[in-house]
Design an enzyme around this catalytic site. Structure first.
Site, short mmCIF file in Angstrom:
data_model
loop_
_atom_site.label_atom_id
_atom_site.label_comp_id
_atom_site.label_asym_id
_atom_site.label_seq_id
_atom_site.Cartn_x
_atom_site.Cartn_y
_atom_site.Cartn_z
CB CYS A 217 80.88 42.88 21.48
SG CYS A 217 82.32 43.87 21.61
CG ASP B 25 71.00 46.77 22.49
OD1 ASP B 25 71.28 47.96 21.86
OD2 ASP B 25 72.07 46.04 22.65
CG HIS C 277 77.33 44.48 21.86
ND1 HIS C 277 77.67 44.85 23.20
CD2 HIS C 277 78.08 44.79 20.96
CE1 HIS C 277 78.75 45.51 23.03
NE2 HIS C 277 78.97 45.67 21.46
CE LYS D 4 77.06 50.97 18.77
NZ LYS D 4 78.33 50.35 18.47
CD GLN E 286 74.77 48.23 15.46
OE1 GLN E 286 74.55 48.80 14.80
NE2 GLN E 286 75.84 47.91 16.33
C1 LIG Z 1 73.51 45.87 19.61
C2 LIG Z 1 74.53 46.69 20.51
N1 LIG Z 1 74.36 46.91 21.80
C3 LIG Z 1 75.02 47.62 22.54
C4 LIG Z 1 76.27 47.95 22.05
C5 LIG Z 1 77.27 48.95 22.88
O1 LIG Z 1 77.23 50.05 22.84
P1 LIG Z 1 78.28 51.22 23.44
O2 LIG Z 1 79.52 50.46 22.96
O3 LIG Z 1 77.92 52.42 22.43
O4 LIG Z 1 77.81 51.36 24.79
C6 LIG Z 1 76.54 47.97 20.73
C7 LIG Z 1 77.72 48.32 20.35
O5 LIG Z 1 78.31 48.16 19.35
C8 LIG Z 1 75.81 47.19 20.08
O6 LIG Z 1 75.97 46.94 18.68
#
Ligand SMILES: Cc1ncc(COP(=O)(O)O)c(C=O)c1O
Length: 410
Positions: free
Chosen positions: A363, A199, A122, A225, A202
């Site tokens: 993203c 990270d 992401h 999430k 998910q």
């Molecule tokens: C794998 C992953 N990392 C990071 C993020 C970023 O999360 P946030 O927008 O809640 O900071 C997301 C959001 O969709 C994500 O799916």
């Protein structure tokens, strides 16, 4: 006993809500999740009964807030299997990764050192590293994905070399939903003295997380999430590493003293990372969300999602207008396109049938080269989804034709 119909009663958004005249089938859980009343009540409790700042007042209300503020840290620590002092509040995964990048990696790597990521990450787990590479002369290298788009341990072994000093990967990718072998990766990274950030945006909401067992150095995730409030998240770090991590943001709450000469004495972790008035209601909501998920049981959550996912894939495979990108995914993320129809048009048609999904590149803008398409439709399941939601999606996909997409504007 896990009973999805009982669970759905907890969610105001699942009480007869319609979208475009159809029952809402909310299948965009990787973007954000619905909130149960337990979380809404925790936030409301702060607004209606105990509004005060945290760690700043000497009256009962404020002390009650302090207590709940720290209670959430303990709940999260129980969920992750770590010490509460290893849990720092953030505004979400994005902030957490930036905090680790700027506060730890920037000061621990030297010019030419390598940060390993994948092409499936992401933006929040790519752009902070790009910036560091630019500013500090670190090198970014990519762990090759296999032909399915997975991060395999074999490819990780091949990508590792003595120059690699930091690894940052998603435990579950947000487009293809594959699970990375993070525990084994941490072990291999540590063998060459590299550190690893996971990270967990998910993964944490969808299954057991045990940072001690995984032995990751840092883990970041977002409350929204996992049934919690937006603008709230966690950066976990091993306590010895948090000590060596500089806060990205300075201000009230993070310092013990400062002097006119410019000297600053920071508080210990995790308080040095919590400058300024924090998202107190978010913290309380996140605590309620974590307790709620633990009460349901992460094994139950994962099993329900697995069953629904397999059902969805089987149904989509029966349709001849569908291109499936991850039939063997490991999570509730099922990504596809409707043949010959731009994903946003198809998602618009699905919305007209009551189905909420996401379209686009999600993203993960480097992954488009691997997928050989700029846009896909991502349906993402959670424990409150039902077979009926899946049936509604499949029926809408079946009837998704160019003719049906014409004239749908949102
Ligand atoms: C794998 C992953 N990392 C990071 C993020 C970023 O999360 P946030 O927008 O809640 O900071 C997301 C959001 O969709 C994500 O799916």
């Amino acid at each position: 006993m896990f009973d999805v119909n009982e669970i759905r009663k907890d969610f105001p958004m699942l009480q007869g809500k319609t979208m475009n005249g159809h029952p809402l089938a909310y299948l965009d859980n990787s973007a954000t999740t619905l909130k149960p009343r337990q979380v809404i009540e925790a936030v409301n409790h702060f607004y209606c009964d105990i509004t005060a700042n945290a760690h700043r007042g000497d009256y009962e209300l404020s002390q009650k807030v302090d207590q709940l503020y720290e209670e959430t840290r303990k709940i999260i620590a129980r969920m992750l299997n770590c010490d509460p002092l290893e849990v720092a509040y953030t505004s979400g995964t994005t902030y957490g990764v930036n905090q680790v990048a700027w506060g730890y990696v920037r000061t621990h790597l030297k010019k030419g050192d390598v940060i390993l990521i994948t092409e499936a990450e992401h933006a929040s787990n790519v752009l902070p590293w790009f910036r560091l590479a630019d500013e500090c002369g670190f090198k970014i290298e990519y762990i090759p994905l296999n032909e399915e788009g997975r991060l395999t341990i074999e490819n990780f072994r091949k990508a590792l070399h003595e120059g690699v000093r930091f690894v940052a990967v998603a435990e579950i990718g947000n487009v293809l939903g594959y699970r990375a072998p993070v525990k084994e990766m941490c072990r291999l990274a540590h063998e060459i003295g590299a550190r690893m950030l996971v990270d967990g945006a998910q993964s944490v909401p969808h299954g057991h997380t045990d940072v001690k067992d995984m032995d990751c150095d840092f883990l970041c995730f977002s409350a929204h999430k996992m049934c919690g409030p937006s603008g709230m998240g966690v950066m976990y770090g091993k306590s010895e590493l948090l000590k060596e991590t500089e806060p990205l943001c300075l201000g009230g709450g993070s310092n013990a003293r400062f002097f006119s000469c410019g000297d600053v004495i920071l508080k210990e972790s995790p308080y040095k990372f919590e400058s300024g008035t924090q998202n107190i209601e978010g913290i309380m909501g996140m605590g309620a969300a974590a307790s709620y998920l633990m009460d349901i049981g992460f094994d139950n959550i994962a099993a329900h999602e697995r069953e629904l996912r397999d059902y969805l894939v089987r149904q989509l495979e029966k349709l001849d207008n569908v291109i499936l990108y991850n039939p063997n995914g490991d999570s509730g993320i099922v990504t596809f396109n409707v043949k010959g129809i731009f994903s946003q048009d198809a998602a618009g048609y699905l919305a007209s049938q009551g189905i909420a999904v996401r379209s686009g590149n999600h993203c993960a803008k480097i992954l488009v080269d691997f997928l050989k398409t700029d846009d896909t439709i991502r349906s993402s399941l959670y424990f409150y989804n039902t077979k009926e939601d899946v049936d509604a999606l499949v029926e809408a996909v079946r009837t998704c034709t160019i003719e049906n997409c014409i004239g749908i504007f949102f």
